[in-house]
Design a protein around this motif. Structure first.
Motif, PDB file in Angstrom:
ATOM      1  N   HIS A   1     -48.555 -56.449  -3.585  1.00  0.00           N
ATOM      2  CA  HIS A   1     -47.923 -55.208  -4.047  1.00  0.00           C
ATOM      3  C   HIS A   1     -48.254 -54.079  -3.092  1.00  0.00           C
ATOM      4  N   SER A   2     -47.298 -53.192  -2.909  1.00  0.00           N
ATOM      5  CA  SER A   2     -47.532 -52.066  -2.009  1.00  0.00           C
ATOM      6  C   SER A   2     -46.778 -50.851  -2.516  1.00  0.00           C
ATOM      7  N   GLY A   3     -47.200 -49.709  -2.008  1.00  0.00           N
ATOM      8  CA  GLY A   3     -46.540 -48.461  -2.380  1.00  0.00           C
ATOM      9  C   GLY A   3     -46.885 -47.380  -1.385  1.00  0.00           C
ATOM     10  N   GLN A   4     -46.095 -46.342  -1.392  1.00  0.00           N
ATOM     11  CA  GLN A   4     -46.344 -45.243  -0.458  1.00  0.00           C
ATOM     12  C   GLN A   4     -46.922 -44.066  -1.225  1.00  0.00           C
ATOM     13  N   GLU A   5     -47.992 -43.482  -0.670  1.00  0.00           N
ATOM     14  CA  GLU A   5     -48.610 -42.332  -1.314  1.00  0.00           C
ATOM     15  C   GLU A   5     -47.865 -41.060  -0.905  1.00  0.00           C
ATOM     16  N   ILE A   6     -48.429 -39.953  -1.263  1.00  0.00           N
ATOM     17  CA  ILE A   6     -47.794 -38.669  -0.932  1.00  0.00           C
ATOM     18  C   ILE A   6     -47.567 -38.619   0.577  1.00  0.00           C
ATOM     19  N   GLY A   7     -46.355 -38.321   0.945  1.00  0.00           N
ATOM     20  CA  GLY A   7     -46.085 -38.295   2.383  1.00  0.00           C
ATOM     21  C   GLY A   7     -44.695 -37.778   2.653  1.00  0.00           C
ATOM     22  N   SER A   8     -44.040 -38.458   3.575  1.00  0.00           N
ATOM     23  CA  SER A   8     -42.707 -38.026   3.947  1.00  0.00           C
ATOM     24  C   SER A   8     -41.784 -38.130   2.739  1.00  0.00           C
ATOM     25  N   ALA A   9     -41.157 -37.067   2.425  1.00  0.00           N
ATOM     26  CA  ALA A   9     -40.319 -37.066   1.234  1.00  0.00           C
ATOM     27  C   ALA A   9     -38.936 -37.603   1.566  1.00  0.00           C
ATOM     28  N   GLY A  10     -38.306 -38.203   0.607  1.00  0.00           N
ATOM     29  CA  GLY A  10     -36.916 -38.615   0.747  1.00  0.00           C
ATOM     30  C   GLY A  10     -36.706 -39.858   1.601  1.00  0.00           C
ATOM     31  N   VAL A  11     -37.792 -40.571   1.902  1.00  0.00           N
ATOM     32  CA  VAL A  11     -37.627 -41.774   2.719  1.00  0.00           C
ATOM     33  C   VAL A  11     -38.046 -42.975   1.885  1.00  0.00           C
ATOM     34  N   SER A  12     -37.217 -43.997   1.853  1.00  0.00           N
ATOM     35  CA  SER A  12     -37.547 -45.196   1.080  1.00  0.00           C
ATOM     36  C   SER A  12     -38.525 -46.059   1.889  1.00  0.00           C
ATOM     37  N   PRO A  13     -39.596 -46.511   1.252  1.00  0.00           N
ATOM     38  CA  PRO A  13     -40.513 -47.400   1.942  1.00  0.00           C
ATOM     39  C   PRO A  13     -40.043 -48.850   2.003  1.00  0.00           C
ATOM     40  N   LEU A  14     -38.896 -49.145   1.437  1.00  0.00           N
ATOM     41  CA  LEU A  14     -38.461 -50.524   1.431  1.00  0.00           C
ATOM     42  C   LEU A  14     -37.660 -50.914   2.663  1.00  0.00           C
ATOM     43  N   ARG A  15     -37.479 -50.025   3.560  1.00  0.00           N
ATOM     44  CA  ARG A  15     -36.685 -50.351   4.749  1.00  0.00           C
ATOM     45  C   ARG A  15     -37.520 -51.171   5.709  1.00  0.00           C
ATOM     46  N   LEU A  16     -36.915 -52.247   6.162  1.00  0.00           N
ATOM     47  CA  LEU A  16     -37.630 -53.135   7.067  1.00  0.00           C
ATOM     48  C   LEU A  16     -37.741 -52.542   8.457  1.00  0.00           C
ATOM     49  N   ASN A  17     -38.880 -52.833   9.112  1.00  0.00           N
ATOM     50  CA  ASN A  17     -39.112 -52.447  10.506  1.00  0.00           C
ATOM     51  C   ASN A  17     -38.949 -50.939  10.734  1.00  0.00           C
ATOM     52  N   TYR A  18     -39.221 -50.178   9.704  1.00  0.00           N
ATOM     53  CA  TYR A  18     -39.076 -48.733   9.825  1.00  0.00           C
ATOM     54  C   TYR A  18     -40.459 -48.103   9.824  1.00  0.00           C
ATOM     55  N   ALA A  19     -40.657 -47.100  10.643  1.00  0.00           N
ATOM     56  CA  ALA A  19     -41.970 -46.463  10.754  1.00  0.00           C
ATOM     57  C   ALA A  19     -42.040 -45.208   9.904  1.00  0.00           C
ATOM     58  N   TYR A  20     -43.209 -45.015   9.266  1.00  0.00           N
ATOM     59  CA  TYR A  20     -43.463 -43.830   8.453  1.00  0.00           C
ATOM     60  C   TYR A  20     -44.755 -43.190   8.923  1.00  0.00           C
ATOM     61  N   ASN A  21     -45.017 -41.995   8.392  1.00  0.00           N
ATOM     62  CA  ASN A  21     -46.298 -41.361   8.713  1.00  0.00           C
ATOM     63  C   ASN A  21     -47.044 -40.973   7.448  1.00  0.00           C
ATOM     64  N   ALA A  22     -46.894 -41.768   6.392  1.00  0.00           N
ATOM     65  CA  ALA A  22     -47.590 -41.515   5.134  1.00  0.00           C
ATOM     66  C   ALA A  22     -48.563 -42.651   4.853  1.00  0.00           C
ATOM     67  N   LEU A  23     -49.552 -42.350   4.036  1.00  0.00           N
ATOM     68  CA  LEU A  23     -50.559 -43.355   3.676  1.00  0.00           C
ATOM     69  C   LEU A  23     -49.922 -44.415   2.787  1.00  0.00           C
ATOM     70  N   GLN A  24     -50.191 -45.673   3.111  1.00  0.00           N
ATOM     71  CA  GLN A  24     -49.671 -46.786   2.305  1.00  0.00           C
ATOM     72  C   GLN A  24     -50.809 -47.412   1.508  1.00  0.00           C
ATOM     73  N   SER A  25     -50.519 -47.809   0.297  1.00  0.00           N
ATOM     74  CA  SER A  25     -51.524 -48.545  -0.482  1.00  0.00           C
ATOM     75  C   SER A  25     -51.073 -49.984  -0.633  1.00  0.00           C
ATOM     76  N   GLN A  26     -52.036 -50.868  -0.629  1.00  0.00           N
ATOM     77  CA  GLN A  26     -51.734 -52.303  -0.627  1.00  0.00           C
ATOM     78  C   GLN A  26     -52.703 -53.006  -1.567  1.00  0.00           C
ATOM     79  N   THR A  27     -52.173 -53.924  -2.347  1.00  0.00           N
ATOM     80  CA  THR A  27     -53.027 -54.719  -3.242  1.00  0.00           C
ATOM     81  C   THR A  27     -52.586 -56.164  -3.169  1.00  0.00           C
ATOM     82  N   ILE A  28     -53.525 -57.059  -2.955  1.00  0.00           N
ATOM     83  CA  ILE A  28     -53.199 -58.480  -2.967  1.00  0.00           C
ATOM     84  C   ILE A  28     -54.141 -59.196  -3.923  1.00  0.00           C
TER      85      ILE A  28
END
Lengths: 228, 369
Positions: free
Chosen positions: B236-263
């Motif tokens: 499971h993953s999610g994006q924390e407070i960061g770039s607004a209006g951008v979907s984190p589900l886009r493949l091969n796309y770069a962001y500049n926000a903190l990501q959280s990950q749980t396995i």
């Protein structure tokens, strides 16, 4: 071309999952291969580009084409994790930060990378079929929270002549979801075989277009899988 | 009257029935005949005494037999390869009761005993007399040439040749029905199946989304229950407070926000109960889960002059092992003899307070051990 890329982006995970289903479903079809086996793999794995350690678990199918050639189809999951090394390295330069600032609280980010991959391979056996060498392509979906580019800052300030410290991460670039293609090479050494059950030691190295390199070593348990 | 109509209908349905035993069966028959030839020398001396006994039996004992009475030739030895030779005289026999005759090509867990193609038993003469033709109840092979169902029909009269044989193929369990109506199910022999499940799932209140991939073995217990052991991985993953209006589900796309990950890696042994038709199942089980997460508590502040944020991590999330429970509901969408494809939903909770829910597909394939 754009339409193809968009299609792959949308349905990439489904394509990988379908390949896993076909790995198992192929068992149900009448096989043209004289021998086939289904195996499970557990390996210690090292994500070399991200410097993370973890495990690889997978399911693999092996089909005998002839006495010299085997065909493989595999599906596996990689789980890697590690702690940000910059955090502790930077704080080492600040002498006794906790003594200076009793309110100081900071922890490193734990980086976690998970991958789902599928592919095929061809192999050949040597030394009385004890050693098996093979290579093949793979497609890999990866999700990670480790940035490709980030900075870690330790900021010191003074408030009423009392030092105060704080830390922060600045994420410059992170690609949380990626789909890439690549290849792998592997070597298996069989050291136990009885009643259709084989246990092999396995070594695998894989690389992909994202730049990730993964080295894994572990065990593979394989059994002749008789279908109805 | 109803009996005769039923027998006539049975005759019409069975008219074109053909049963072809496998080659291996006839090889075993041949081997058995060779052994039996040695024994016949001894049996020949007993034949006259048997004739006398049969004459007495049919002359002085009541001709009507109860429905529960098995005929003389009903197999009495179970679960072994047996061949009987018919030693009855070549006269029409009258049987007013019914008995079962089964034939199986392979070894099954629950199988009957003997089968014989009725056309091989019935003489040509009797076949012409519609009213007097009797049918031996038998198991039919269908559904890719193998399934078992039973029909019990009263036989009125039939001819049996002297060298007719009844063949019992070895079975795993003792289950000769001897007139019972319960039919052994071919699926009982296919008591194991391999399941592969893939879910789209949510971790917690929904801020983390991802997948649960699971592989396991399901073993049938009785007709409507099964026990399912499995190994699963959650990502499971999610994006924390960061770039607004951008979907984190886009493949091969770069962001500049903190990501959280749980396995997580988990095992959830479950007990399933199936509906009567077998297309709906509901299961309850335990969950044992090992989980890794990226962080617990953090603070974010915007960097002056830019839309970017900086993050301070206050508390790391330790790796944890937890126990919990899981509830699963499944619906079979597509099914053939070997495979099933179904839709499943699940709810899971554990001692760490991690609630995971999901909806996905389940592919199941049956196999023999």
């Amino acid at each position: 071309m754009n339409a193809v890329c968009n299609f792959i982006r949308k349905y990439s995970l489904m394509l990988i999952l379908i390949s896993l289903v076909s790995t198992i479903k192929a068992q149900t079809q009448r096989s043209i291969f004289s021998e086939k086996a289904l195996g499970f793999t557990v390996e210690y794995s090292r994500q070399q580009r991200q410097s993370l350690s973890g495990i690889l678990m997978g399911v693999n199918q092996e089909f005998k084409v002839n006495n010299k050639l085997w065909v493989h189809h595999f599906f596996s999951i990689t789980l890697h994790s590690g702690v940000d090394p910059l955090h502790d390295a930077a704080l080492k330069n600040v002498i006794n930060v906790a003594l200076q600032d009793p309110y100081f609280k900071s922890s490193p980010i734990k980086f976690i990378t998970a991958g789902i991959q599928s592919g095929g391979a061809v192999s050949s056996k040597f030394l009385s079929e004890k050693v098996q060498l093979g290579a093949g392509p793979l497609i890999r979906y990866q999700t990670t929270n480790k940035p490709d580019d980030y900075t870690f800052n330790v900021v010191g300030s003074s408030f009423s002549n009392v030092p105060r410290y704080s830390t922060s991460y600045q994420i410059n670039s992170v690609r949380p979801h990626t789909l890439s293609v690549g290849g792998l090479i592997f070597a298996d050494v069989e050291f136990y075989k009885r009643k259709g059950v084989e246990v092999k030691a396995t070594l695998m190295y894989q690389f992909d277009t994202r730049g990730d390199r993964i080295l894994s070593t572990g065990f593979k348990i394989q059994k002749t899988y008789r279908k109805i | 009257m109803d009996k005769k109509r039923f027998e006539r209908e049975m005759e019409q349905q069975m008219h074109d029935f053909r049963l072809r035993p496998a080659e291996s069966v006839w090889q075993q028959v041949e081997q058995r005949i060779k052994k039996e030839k040695k024994r016949r020398f001894i049996l020949w001396w007993m034949f006259p005494s048997l004739l006398i006994l049969v004459y007495i039996f049919y002359t002085y004992l009541p001709k009507t037999l109860t429905d529960d009475t098995l005929p003389v030739l009903a197999p009495t030895v179970k679960n072994e390869i047996v061949m009987y030779n018919d030693t009855l005289p070549m006269e029409t026999q009258q049987f007013k009761d019914s008995f079962s005759v089964f034939f199986v090509e392979e070894k099954f867990d629950n199988c009957g005993s003997v089968i014989k193609n009725p056309e091989e038993i019935l003489s040509d003469d009797l076949a012409k007399k519609e009213d007097e033709v009797g049918f031996l109840p038998m198991a039919e092979i269908e559904n890719d040439k193998r399934s078992l169902s039973e029909r019990t029909v009263s036989s009125s009269a039939f001819h049996r040749k002297l060298d007719d044989t009844m063949i019992i193929v070895q079975c795993a369990e003792n289950s000769i029905p001897s007139g019972a109506l319960a039919a052994p199910q071919i699926t009982d022999s296919l008591s194991r199946q391999l399941n592969f499940n893939a879910y789209y799932s949510f971790h917690g209140s929904g801020d983390l989304s991802g997948t649960l991939l699971e592989i396991g073995q399901e073993r049938k217990i009785g007709k409507r229950y099964s026990f399912y052991t499995n190994l699963g991985v959650t990502i499971h993953s999610g994006q924390e407070i960061g770039s607004a209006g951008v979907s984190p589900l886009r493949l091969n796309y770069a962001y500049n926000a903190l990501q959280s990950q749980t396995i997580g890696v988990q095992a959830t042994p479950m007990l399933y109960r199936y509906s009567k038709r077998g297309d709906i199942k509901i299961g309850v089980g335990l969950a044992a889960r090992y989980q890794m997460g990226s962080f617990n508590a953090y603070g974010a502040s915007s960097i002056s002059g830019s839309a970017q944020y900086q993050y301070s991590i206050y508390e790391a999330q330790p790796n944890s092992f937890s126990l919990g429970y899981r509830i699963n509901v499944g619906l079979i969408l597509l099914e053939n003899r070997k495979n099933k494809l179904g839709l499943e939903i699940f709810f899971q909770n554990d001692t760490e307070g991690d609630v995971i829910t999901g909806l996905g597909l389940s592919f199941q394939t049956k196999y023999k051990k």
